[in-house]
Design an enzyme around this catalytic site. Structure first.
Site, short mmCIF file in Angstrom:
data_model
loop_
_atom_site.label_atom_id
_atom_site.label_comp_id
_atom_site.label_asym_id
_atom_site.label_seq_id
_atom_site.Cartn_x
_atom_site.Cartn_y
_atom_site.Cartn_z
N ASN A 138 1.00 -1.73 -0.16
CA ASN A 138 0.18 0.11 -0.13
C ASN A 138 1.05 1.37 -0.41
OD1 ASN A 138 -2.10 -1.19 0.30
ND2 ASN A 138 -3.28 -1.24 1.52
N HIS A 191 -0.98 -8.02 5.46
CA HIS A 191 0.67 -7.20 5.21
C HIS A 191 0.22 -6.12 4.50
CE1 HIS A 191 1.26 -11.15 7.24
NE2 HIS A 191 1.27 -11.47 6.14
N CYS A 192 0.02 -4.98 4.65
CA CYS A 192 -0.98 -3.65 3.92
C CYS A 192 -0.17 -3.65 2.62
CB CYS A 192 0.63 -3.04 4.45
SG CYS A 192 -0.22 -2.09 6.53
N ALA A 193 -0.79 -5.37 1.80
CA ALA A 193 -1.03 -5.52 0.53
C ALA A 193 -1.70 -6.58 -0.30
CB ALA A 193 1.02 -5.64 0.27
#
Ligand SMILES: Cc1ncc(COP(=O)(O)O)c(C=O)c1O
Length: 378
Positions: free
Chosen positions: A99, A336-338
């Site tokens: 992100n 995982h912010c992805a």
């Protein structure tokens, strides 16, 4: 026994010298660099100068004034994206970004920038040819992560740098998972903008990051304010690094980052990578031997130190909770912010369990983790 296996988020612990350097900088210098002509301020400025020079050397940046200190890789990427792009510009990125890059690009798109997200192959790697096919006459930037924080997949950045250059675009690399793990020489590879955190593989404290800006590239600053010099000018200074570094710099954190880099240089990047790779191999072998485990990302060949998996019939969040509460093992679970990576590899929306060993982990940490996981799922 407490085992930390979340080094892809922030490396922990740090080399002792990092704690010592930060303590000394707080006690002995502890003032703003470049804001006064007195000895204490000059000593602070010297720490920042030496850290900047050392990092520039490490990443092959010949003019150290073009290496800017930031608070994180996220801030570095934001400065690059919003400092460079204008409505009507086109960006080529990928479907496997954190992100930290994909959100700035989505925001840029709302402001009139065109963005193409090139899909990855199943293992998380993007092909150079697909990047080339996505290029347009107005492509101003090719932007991607060198190494994935979810799968450990490594992108062929040397080839992509050539594609970007041939297409007249600049090349931004998010080195959050590769700085301090793979050697990166920006000028040799052809990277125009390198964003890296200080708090992961470079062993600095949280709240540190860098942005290397290639020669001749002028970025609009994201924030303006006091820079120490050129005070009578109402405009931000032209000269680097001041143009992109307004406000008081966190000298103790930069002293810690400098000590982290010195640790890497004294230990050897090859030694660090070999040790982490051995731990990753041990982890992959241990996980492969457990029935019901699905591993994501490359299983052999070049890869980073993040390993993601799921266990059939088990919620990753519950596994992470039990590893922490019953065994004192820290791993990360979820997206995982992805999220885009999980959409690409088929683990959306629940995500994965991510285990990321670091230089200070041992073989027995990995054995303990594998044993704990076996017990939890049995
Ligand atoms: C691939 C990638 N890019 C960017 C970031 C953001 O780094 P920072 O926390 O320094 O902003 C991370 C952090 O996990 C990452 O893994």
């Amino acid at each position: 026994m407490s085992v930390f296996l979340d080094n892809a988020a922030t490396s922990f612990p740090k080399p002792d010298a990092v704690y010592q350097a930060m303590d000394a900088a707080m006690r002995e210098v502890g003032v703003a660099p470049g804001r006064g002509g007195y000895r204490q301020s000059l000593a602070a400025a010297r720490i920042v100068f030496e850290a900047r020079s050392a990092l520039a050397r490490f990443f092959g940046v010949s003019d150290s004034s073009r290496l800017v200190f930031t608070h994180s890789a996220t801030e570095s990427i934001n400065i690059a994206v919003f400092g460079l792009l204008k409505p009507g510009d086109h960006v080529v990125s990928t479907s496997v970004e954190h992100n930290a890059l994909s959100r700035p690009l989505h925001l840029a798109a709302k402001r009139g920038v065109e963005v193409t997200f090139v899909p990855s192959e199943a293992c998380g790697v993007v092909s150079e040819q697909d990047i080339a096919r996505a290029m347009r006459p107005n492509t101003r930037l090719v932007a991607l992560a060198h190494c994935s924080n979810v799968t450990g997949a490594v992108q062929p950045i040397a080839g992509i740098a050539r594609v970007a250059r041939q297409g007249g675009a600049l090349f931004l690399v998010d080195a959050a998972q590769s700085a301090g793990f793979f050697p990166i020489d920006v000028e040799q590879i052809g990277i125009d903008l390198l964003a890296a955190p200080g708090h992961k593989g470079l062993y600095g404290p949280p709240g540190t990051g860098i942005l290397a800006v290639g020669p001749g590239i002028v970025l609009e600053p994201l924030q303006v304010g006091g820079t120490g010099g050129s005070a009578s000018n109402p405009e931000p200074p032209e000269q680097m690094p001041e143009r992109l570094e307004s406000g008081t710099i966190n000298t103790p954190a930069i002293a810690g980052l400098k000590a982290g880099l010195e640790f890497i240089e004294a230990t050897g990047l090859d030694v660090i990578r070999a040790r982490e790779t051995a731990l990753v191999d041990q982890l992959l072998a241990g996980l492969s031997g457990i029935t019901g485990v699905r591993l994501y990302g490359p299983l052999q060949g070049e890869r980073g130190a993040a390993v993601s998996f799921n266990v059939e019939g088990h919620d990753p969040a519950a596994l992470g909770y039990l590893l922490d509460s019953e065994y004192d093992i820290s791993v990360r679970v979820g997206l995982h912010c992805a999220p885009d990576v999980h959409r690409s590899i088929g683990s959306f929306p629940e995500g994965t369990v991510r285990v990321s060993p670091g230089f200070f982990n041992t073989e027995s940490d990995i054995d303990f983790f594998i044993k704990a996981l076996r017990e939890i799922i049995s």
